[in-house]
Design a protein around this motif. Structure first.
Motif, short mmCIF file in Angstrom:
data_model
loop_
_atom_site.label_atom_id
_atom_site.label_comp_id
_atom_site.label_asym_id
_atom_site.label_seq_id
_atom_site.Cartn_x
_atom_site.Cartn_y
_atom_site.Cartn_z
N THR A 12 56.96 3.40 -90.59
CA THR A 12 57.60 4.62 -91.06
C THR A 12 56.50 5.40 -91.79
O THR A 12 56.37 5.33 -93.00
CB THR A 12 58.74 4.28 -92.04
OG1 THR A 12 58.24 3.32 -93.00
CG2 THR A 12 59.92 3.67 -91.32
N ILE A 13 55.72 6.13 -91.02
CA ILE A 13 54.50 6.74 -91.55
C ILE A 13 54.51 8.24 -91.34
O ILE A 13 54.83 8.73 -90.24
CB ILE A 13 53.25 6.12 -90.89
CG1 ILE A 13 53.05 4.69 -91.40
CG2 ILE A 13 52.00 6.94 -91.19
CD1 ILE A 13 51.81 4.02 -90.86
N HIS A 134 47.64 -1.11 -89.68
CA HIS A 134 48.86 -0.85 -90.45
C HIS A 134 48.95 0.58 -90.99
O HIS A 134 50.01 1.01 -91.42
CB HIS A 134 48.98 -1.84 -91.62
CG HIS A 134 47.82 -1.78 -92.56
ND1 HIS A 134 46.77 -2.67 -92.50
CD2 HIS A 134 47.54 -0.95 -93.59
CE1 HIS A 134 45.91 -2.39 -93.45
NE2 HIS A 134 46.35 -1.34 -94.12
N ALA A 135 47.82 1.31 -90.97
CA ALA A 135 47.83 2.69 -91.46
C ALA A 135 47.84 3.71 -90.32
O ALA A 135 47.70 4.92 -90.58
CB ALA A 135 46.62 2.94 -92.36
N ALA A 136 48.02 3.25 -89.09
CA ALA A 136 48.04 4.16 -87.94
C ALA A 136 49.43 4.72 -87.73
O ALA A 136 50.41 3.97 -87.66
CB ALA A 136 47.58 3.42 -86.68
N SER A 137 49.53 6.04 -87.63
CA SER A 137 50.84 6.66 -87.41
C SER A 137 51.34 6.44 -86.00
O SER A 137 52.54 6.50 -85.74
CB SER A 137 50.76 8.16 -87.71
OG SER A 137 49.81 8.79 -86.87
N ASP A 138 50.43 6.18 -85.06
CA ASP A 138 50.80 5.89 -83.67
C ASP A 138 50.05 4.62 -83.25
O ASP A 138 49.04 4.68 -82.55
CB ASP A 138 50.44 7.05 -82.75
CG ASP A 138 50.99 6.89 -81.33
OD1 ASP A 138 51.49 5.78 -81.01
OD2 ASP A 138 50.91 7.85 -80.55
N PRO A 139 50.52 3.46 -83.70
CA PRO A 139 49.77 2.23 -83.44
C PRO A 139 49.65 1.88 -81.96
O PRO A 139 48.65 1.31 -81.54
CB PRO A 139 50.57 1.17 -84.21
CG PRO A 139 51.94 1.74 -84.34
CD PRO A 139 51.75 3.21 -84.47
N GLN A 140 50.66 2.22 -81.17
CA GLN A 140 50.58 1.91 -79.74
C GLN A 140 49.47 2.70 -79.08
O GLN A 140 48.77 2.18 -78.19
CB GLN A 140 51.93 2.18 -79.09
CG GLN A 140 53.01 1.18 -79.51
CD GLN A 140 54.39 1.55 -79.02
OE1 GLN A 140 54.87 2.66 -79.28
NE2 GLN A 140 55.04 0.64 -78.33
N SER A 141 49.27 3.94 -79.49
CA SER A 141 48.17 4.73 -78.96
C SER A 141 46.83 4.14 -79.38
O SER A 141 45.87 4.11 -78.59
CB SER A 141 48.29 6.18 -79.45
OG SER A 141 47.19 6.94 -79.02
N HIS A 232 54.97 6.71 -96.64
CA HIS A 232 56.36 6.81 -96.21
C HIS A 232 56.81 8.27 -96.21
O HIS A 232 56.56 9.00 -97.17
CB HIS A 232 57.26 5.98 -97.14
CG HIS A 232 58.58 5.63 -96.53
ND1 HIS A 232 59.54 6.57 -96.24
CD2 HIS A 232 59.09 4.43 -96.15
CE1 HIS A 232 60.60 5.97 -95.72
NE2 HIS A 232 60.35 4.68 -95.65
N PRO A 233 57.47 8.73 -95.14
CA PRO A 233 57.94 10.13 -95.12
C PRO A 233 58.91 10.46 -96.24
O PRO A 233 59.00 11.63 -96.66
CB PRO A 233 58.63 10.24 -93.75
CG PRO A 233 58.04 9.15 -92.93
CD PRO A 233 57.74 8.03 -93.88
#
Length: 308
Positions: A12-13, A134-141, A232-233
């Protein structure tokens, strides 16, 4: 309609906040915790039989400059590459890792090569990524990008924070009625699923809990600021005042007073993972799209596997 909460997966980033944090230089050195995790992850390399001829350190300025040296010592014959995804940090990283002109490292040709342009098109045998995912907003990318950088039969080695990290601080915020203390962290099983989804094979996941303690709330918060930020947003959207900070210190001190040694303690969960990149496979269909790099790999494997 938004995705159901039950199936929504961290992180949730806030992407904008994550990008801003990624541009922050690690000054004066890489965070102590990251260096310690890098040391522990480097020890896990002894269980991997493959000996890489080349390896890439992803974002070492924050991931760990000392950890970079440990991996280089383990594979002294391997050519190392360094890539900072944030271009603004590359100069500082190069200055920190480049050997001076009088160093014997220059004589032995052991200098790392810096920048995306230096990485071989076919990829590297090992991609080392310490405390970044853990700090990536799009970890799959990000995992897909790592997959592209790893050579066939090479492997990825990474670490990141897990879901139990700072559970004491999260509980304190919740009890006080404050917004979340930090974004959620992904479970190691979900990371394994994402690795397979990106094309990696044989993922091996592991985790451990580390208990950190400090003599005061001030010391605790000062170190946590070197490790990361609340992305967190739904975090508090404005600046906090001195009264709120004093109240936070008070609550942290109360928690410390309940411990047996009077120190403030926090849990950190560390997730470790590694996975190999298998040879590409093309599904049979009337029309198939294959990258030039994958086609070259398949042709080379076909020639080497052919018999007379």
């Amino acid at each position: 309609m938004s995705e159901p909460q039950a199936t929504r997966r961290p992180p949730t980033i806030d992407a904008v906040a994550a990008a801003r944090w990624a541009r922050q230089p690690a000054i004066p050195a890489s965070p102590w915790l990251h260096e310690e995790i890098g040391r522990r992850m480097q020890e896990r390399l002894q269980w991997i039989k493959a000996t890489p001829a080349s390896w890439l350190d992803w974002a070492p300025l924050r991931g760990g400059l000392e950890a970079h040296a440990l991996v280089a010592q383990r594979y002294p014959q391997a050519q190392s590459f360094v890539l900072e995804p944030e271009a603004t940090l590359m100069a500082a990283t190069q200055a920190a890792l480049a050997a001076p002109w009088w160093s014997a490292k220059r004589w032995r040709g052991a200098q790392p090569r810096f920048g995306a342009q230096s990485v071989p098109e076919e990829g590297v045998d090992l991609l080392w990524a310490n405390m970044a995912l853990h700090a990536a907003s799009d970890p799959q990318s990000l995992i897909a990008t790592w997959h592209q950088r790893v050579a066939v039969n090479g492997f990825l080695m990474f670490s990141c924070l897990g879901p139990d990290t700072l559970r004491e601080l999260r509980s304190l915020y919740q009890e006080a009625g404050w917004p979340p203390a930090g974004h959620e962290f992904t479970d190691m099983h979900d990371w394994g699923d994402m690795l397979v989804g990106a094309g990696f094979a044989e993922p091996v996941m592991d985790m451990e809990h580390i208990q950190l303690s400090w003599s005061s709330p001030q010391a605790c918060l000062a170190e946590l600021r070197t490790i990361g930020r609340n992305l967190h947003p739904a975090r508090f959207p404005a600046l906090r005042g001195r009264q709120w900070l004093a109240r936070l210190h008070e609550k942290l001190s109360e928690r410390a007073s309940r411990s047996s040694d009077g120190r403030l303690s926090m849990t950190v969960e560390i997730v470790y993972g590694h996975a190999f990149k298998p040879a590409p496979r093309v599904a049979l269909s009337p029309q198939s799209a294959v990258s030039l790099r994958d086609m070259r790999t398949m042709l080379q494997q076909g020639r080497s596997g052919g018999g007379g």
